[in-house]
Design a protein around this motif. Structure first.
Motif, short mmCIF file in Angstrom:
data_model
loop_
_atom_site.label_atom_id
_atom_site.label_comp_id
_atom_site.label_asym_id
_atom_site.label_seq_id
_atom_site.Cartn_x
_atom_site.Cartn_y
_atom_site.Cartn_z
N ARG A 620 -10.41 11.51 -18.14
CA ARG A 620 -10.12 12.66 -19.00
C ARG A 620 -8.70 12.57 -19.57
NH1 ARG A 620 -11.23 18.06 -20.02
NH2 ARG A 620 -9.40 19.42 -20.00
N GLN A 623 -8.48 9.71 -22.36
CA GLN A 623 -8.96 10.07 -23.70
C GLN A 623 -7.98 11.01 -24.39
OE1 GLN A 623 -13.16 10.58 -24.99
NE2 GLN A 623 -12.63 12.75 -25.15
N THR A 639 -13.90 17.79 -25.69
CA THR A 639 -13.70 18.27 -24.32
C THR A 639 -14.29 17.33 -23.27
OG1 THR A 639 -15.72 19.60 -24.53
CG2 THR A 639 -13.63 20.69 -25.03
N HIS A 640 -15.16 16.45 -23.69
CA HIS A 640 -15.79 15.52 -22.76
C HIS A 640 -15.49 14.08 -23.20
CE1 HIS A 640 -17.95 19.19 -21.78
NE2 HIS A 640 -18.35 18.61 -20.66
N VAL A 641 -15.36 13.23 -22.22
CA VAL A 641 -15.04 11.83 -22.49
C VAL A 641 -16.21 11.16 -23.21
CG1 VAL A 641 -14.62 9.58 -21.42
CG2 VAL A 641 -13.45 11.62 -20.56
N GLY A 742 -15.55 20.83 -18.87
CA GLY A 742 -14.74 20.16 -19.87
C GLY A 742 -13.48 20.88 -20.30
N PRO A 747 -11.99 21.95 -15.23
CA PRO A 747 -12.72 21.10 -16.17
C PRO A 747 -13.93 20.40 -15.57
CG PRO A 747 -10.70 20.03 -15.47
CD PRO A 747 -10.65 21.42 -14.94
#
Length: 822
Positions: A620, A623, A639-641, A742, A747
């Motif tokens: 996370r 990125q 918000t997400h890899v 996320g 998260p």
């Protein structure tokens, strides 16, 4: 002084007594709505008695003389256990949440009114065939019979929430069930936001060649049917403004990363140890308490069916009969296109078409708002679809002045026969009949996996838009709505939908991965939901020459991350076991400890291990470091890899390694350097959040499944009774999928996954199993509110049997519905 002391004692005792009486009163009022499963009820609308036999897991087995009576019984059972859920789903689809919750839900209502889902549902009800309409009417009559019982016997308004939120309960109508189907389409859609994100990212990036890095196409030819086993193993087995999406818990509009997902796989007799077909299915949706799914068995004239239903809809959406099993996964069909509509500068009530300016179709719509003035909307439609507000998924950021945005969407059909197709599917006796039954299905698009006693098949079902080959953006970006080539030209024939029947390799499956690689406009989609889980699935399927029910369960519960195994060697290529041992307490020493743990890790996202948390936090942070300088505020939307992005960057595919260089700095940063800095970032966050003892970390502490009540889940004290929180294994890219939240502050909360799991074995059909993530009841005082939750967490199931004697043997109750005298 003594007098004051005595009065203080009396006052304290009085307050305690008053508090106890209040709690007892609230409990008594709430418990009044607990259904009595051993009950005899006289109702209007039945031709003969109906029995609702609830087995020891509180799964209703419904028996009646006619299909009408059985659907009536299902409506009654749904209303007994999930009244609040049904009312909220209907209110959401109608755009009437604000009547109960005030301004907090006003934006949800505004958008859903503009989609006009409920009006389209009423129109669709009129377009249904007589048999389906009769079934919906029978189901509605069963729901209304329960409402009548609640009112007549003063049963606490049917649910504790109905006491807390004094909302009127209108009778159930057939259109309500169709509206809930369409609402599922809203929850499972992601292409609208994907087009906006692609447009905004394109505007933000100085180098357009880098768009294919951060938003890559799914590679490969597509995977559905696996090849013959012997063939594989011979002889053996510019930055725009950002409006953060922080939806209300009741909102059906989810970030694109939390749109639909699922798993399904099937084995033919040639790949089954028992010689019978096998099917596993686990549809993924956002977690709630109770779960959206409700287990039920219907004894229809065509035979018994059992599986997962959604309260409000009178169909078994995933399940089996004695002859056929069926499962669903999100197809990721590109069924939404955004259009930029040009307004007439001389008359803003007109928009440009290929034939000149044309007036909008308009209609006023009044939203009643609790404790506030009503809000009047003017609903506007073009030939392409409804006009949407600029706040919806940041549409304003890509809309030029003097223009508005609209959306074409198959879910907005006024002749939606999806429920009719689902009804026919329950009656099908073979794969061939099941495929034919699904032809009338419209939306949301799904991959339907079928098995009968001999054959297996998978087909995408749902209306596939017909686009012109000259479409300017191929449906990937918002396009001018006045250009004829951009407009939809009807729908493709059902035969054009991808189909895989009786593959030679004997194995079929889908993890929301790319299934076909066809050129535009027959492409199905450019956006797919998975490029990672399918890799692990293929390996598990081909590691065995034959499968069993237990091996399918093992695959369904698999927690090994292919993503971790493939990315960690790239990220740590120049970090593993390098440098001298650093002193304790230093950041360098902490980094070395983390790398030692990860070097010996198998990639299993087990809740009891520390490595998954270190890996997830590192990925996370990595990125975030790679994209912040290029995308600015837009980076918050990612918000997400994106695993393919990380791989492209670290392999420097087509120059993607340039993302590692920080634009604003004078020196040129390398990817190993960014990986090291990101790992330090992750370890600082872990230290601040979970402590500095890496070996004692638990992934499950961060990856809690959040089965939260959508309304009461944030109420102090009460939330401890209505929310179900569990330490869980899995992650974003494991077959046991636990999609993470996320966003900060938690998260890695597990917010989206398999609310239903089922495995069907046609060699011994009554050894089939299923489970939901919470329990059958929506009443938080019921023992069946969360009695399946621990089974689900541990990867256990309950029997899925059509044996009537077995259901009656340990029944928790039998409800008998008797026709009222005429």
């Amino acid at each position: 002084m003594a007098l004051i002391f005595r009065w203080l004692i009396r006052l304290t005792a009085g307050l305690i007594l008053l508090s106890v009486l209040s709690v007892v009163t609230v409990y008594w009022l709430a418990s009044r709505s607990l259904p009595d499963y051993d009950d005899a009820v006289t109702v209007q609308g039945l031709s003969s008695p109906v029995e609702i036999v609830r087995d020891n897991a509180n799964v209703p087995h419904i028996f009646g003389a006619t299909d009408h009576d059985v659907f009536f019984g299902l409506g009654f059972a749904h209303a007994q256990d999930r009244m609040w859920q049904m009312i909220m789903l209907r209110r959401t689809a109608q755009g009437r949440l604000s009547e109960v919750f005030g301004t907090a839900t006003l934006e949800i209502d505004k958008v859903l009114r503009r989609f006009d889902i409920y009006t389209l549902s009423v129109q669709s009800a009129e377009a249904l065939d007589p048999r389906t309409r009769a079934a919906l009417e029978a189901y509605a009559a069963g729901v209304n019979a329960r409402l009548e019982q609640i009112n007549t016997e003063a049963l606490g308004r049917g649910a504790p929430e109905m006491l807390l939120f004094n909302a009127p309960m209108a009778p159930w109508r057939p259109a309500d069930s169709i509206a809930i189907t369409k609402l599922m389409g809203v929850q499972l859609s992601g292409h609208l936001e994907a087009e906006v994100i692609r447009a905004r990212t394109s505007l933000a990036l100085p180098d357009q060649d880098r768009l294919k890095d951060i938003l890559p196409d799914s590679p490969g030819q597509g995977v559905a049917a696996l090849p013959e086993y012997q063939a594989l193993v011979p002889g053996a087995p510019r930055h725009a403004g950002n409006i953060p999406l922080n939806p209300h818990p009741l909102s059906p509009f989810k970030p694109r990363e939390l749109a639909g997902a699922s798993n399904a796989w099937a084995a033919a007799p040639s790949r089954s140890a028992s010689g019978g077909t096998l099917l596993a299915n686990d549809p993924h949706l956002g977690f709630t308490a109770p779960a959206i799914w409700y287990l039920a068995r219907l004894e229809l004239q065509s035979g018994g069916v059992i599986g997962g239903t959604i309260p409000g809809m009178p169909v078994v959406l995933t399940g089996r009969s004695a002859d056929l099993g069926w499962g669903l996964t999100s197809a990721y069909l590109d069924d939404q296109d955004i259009f930029i509509e040009e307004l007439n500068p001389d008359n803003p009530e007109e928009y440009r078409t290929p034939d000149g300016f044309k007036p909008f179709e308009t209609r006023p719509s009044i939203i009643t708002v609790k404790d506030a003035d009503p809000v009047t909307l003017t609903l506007r439609w073009t030939d392409n679809g409804p006009v949407l507000p600029g706040t919806h998924y940041n549409l304003a950021s890509i809309t030029p002045p003097g223009h508005v945005t609209t959306v074409s969407w198959t879910n907005l059909s006024p002749r939606d026969t999806s429920l009719a197709a689902a009804m026919r599917l329950m009656e099908a006796k073979s794969v061939e009949e099941g495929l034919a039954a699904a032809e009338g299905y419209v939306a949301p698009a799904q991959n339907l996996t079928l098995v009968d006693r001999e054959d297996i098949a998978m087909k995408m079902i749902g209306a596939m838009p017909r686009r012109d080959a000259q479409h300017q953006s191929q449906g990937r970006l918002p396009a001018p709505g006045w250009i004829a080539a951009n407009r939809w030209q009807g729908r493709m024939p059902y035969a054009a939908n991808p189909e895989f029947v009786a593959p030679a390799g004997g194995i079929l499956g889908n993890t929301n991965n790319k299934t076909v690689n066809r050129p535009f406009p027959n492409h199905v989609s450019f956006l797919w939901g998975d490029t990672q889980r399918v890799q692990r699935w293929q390996r598990l399927m081909q590691n065995r020459q034959v499968h069993t029910r237990d091996s399918f369960i093992e695959a369904q519960l698999d927690t090994v991350s292919f993503t971790a195994r493939s990315l960690l060697p790239l990220m740590g290529a120049e970090l593993w076991f390098t440098g001298e041992a650093a002193p304790d307490g230093t950041p360098e020493r902490q980094r070395q400890r983390a790398l030692i743990l990860l070097a010996g890790w198998s990639g299993e996202m087990n809740e009891h291990l520390p490595e998954p948390l270190i890996y997830a936090a590192w990925l996370r942070s990595l990125q975030a470091r790679l994209i912040q300088d290029e995308l600015g505020p837009l980076a918050e939307e990612f918000t997400h890899v994106q695993p393919l992005f990380i791989e492209r960057v670290f392999r420097d595919v087509e120059g993607a390694g340039v993302w590692c260089d920080v634009i604003q700095s004078t020196r040129v940063e390398t990817c190993p350097e960014m990986a090291r800095l990101a790992l330090d970032d992750a370890l600082i966050w872990i230290n601040e959040t979970w402590g500095d003892n890496l070996e004692s970390l638990r992934w499950g502490d961060a990856h809690q499944a959040t089965h939260d009540h959508q309304v009461l889940g944030e109420v102090p004290v009460l939330r401890y009774f209505v929310n179900i929180r569990q330490s869980t294994s899995g992650g974003d890219n494991t077959l046991l999928r636990g999609r993470t939240k996320g966003t900060m502050p938690n998260p890695f909360y597990n917010v989206h996954g398999a609310g239903y799991r089922g495995v069907y074995d046609f060699a011994d059909r009554d050894s089939s199993v299923f489970v939901t993530s919470t329990g059958q009841s929506g009443h938080f005082l019921s023992r069946h509110y969360d009695d399946m939750a621990q089974l689900w967490r541990r990867g256990e199931y309950i029997p899925m049997s059509l044996d009537e004697d077995l259901a009656r043997a340990a029944a928790v109750g039998v409800t008998v519905l008797t026709p009222a005298p005429r």
